[in-house]
Design a protein around this motif. Structure first.
Motif: not given
Length: 229
Positions: A103, A129, A139, A142, A205-208, A217-218, A221
């Motif tokens: 991130g 993210p 999205r 979220w 932070t990454s949206a992976r 967190y991945a 998501l």
């Protein structure tokens, strides 16, 4: 009012994060440069097999330590120990700020931590993210689940801070492979630390959808797809 913070230590665990590490370190350096106290950065390379070490070497202000734990809790705790080596200030006057290598932090990130430290022992910050990297369904879910204030009190290792005295009193980061941030926050509350939270200066932070920590967190998501069904 709490004791004034005279030194800040930023600890960043990383495991094969070469794709994002350059931007992460650059952003943390910029945030450290804005505060009026000494601030140092410790990067913990945990079993990295990519170019992370070479990227870190381009940042002379970043101290790098190498471990082989494959365990984010142990990596964070090791980074704290390394960062504290040689620190002479009283533990109540030293602030630990955690973020993650996938991130970027805003310029006011560390300053926001230190503002919180005026009245608190620990700080829980927000993460967002990269929304443009999520598919439309995720999205939408979220954004629906994250109106203002929705994440207050949630713990994220990418945006968590604590006074060293409170960190030690709580027992520190547990040596677990996932949810070490949530467990640390619980330990802090149980130990009587004053904990504050805010959504100001969130970490991007990454949206992976496949992360390094199981159920991290991945995973959260990735599971948003089910929420949109």
């Amino acid at each position: 009012m709490r004791p004034p913070i005279r030194r800040a230590l930023v600890v960043i665990p990383a495991r094969n994060e070469a794709a994002t590490l350059e931007e992460c370190l650059t952003s943390v350096e910029a945030a450290c440069a804005l505060v009026g106290i000494p601030a140092s950065i410790v990067l913990v390379l945990d079993a990295c097999t990519d170019a992370s070490a070479a990227i870190a070497a381009r940042h002379p202000l970043v101290r790098t330590v190498t471990v082989g734990y494959r365990n984010v809790g142990r990596s964070r705790a090791h980074g704290v120990d390394a960062a504290l080596a040689g620190v002479r200030e009283h533990p109540s006057e030293v602030w630990l700020a955690f973020t993650d290598a996938d991130g970027t932090v805003p310029r006011g990130w560390l300053a926001e931590h230190l503002r919180a430290a005026r009245v608190a022992d620990a700080y829980l910050g927000a993460v967002v993210p990269v929304l443009d990297d999520l598919d439309a369904d995720r999205r939408g879910v979220w954004e629906e689940l994250h109106p203002p204030g929705a994440t207050l009190g949630h713990a994220h290792g990418a945006n968590l801070g604590v006074r060293v005295s409170a960190y030690r009193a709580s027992g520190g980061v547990p040596p677990v492979t996932t949810a070490e941030d949530v467990r640390l926050a619980a330990r802090l509350r149980e130990s009587g630390a004053v904990v504050v939270s805010t959504e100001r200066e969130p970490v991007i932070t990454s949206a992976r959808l496949r992360g390094r920590a199981p159920h991290g967190y991945a995973g959260y998501l990735e599971a948003l797809a089910g929420e949109s069904a």
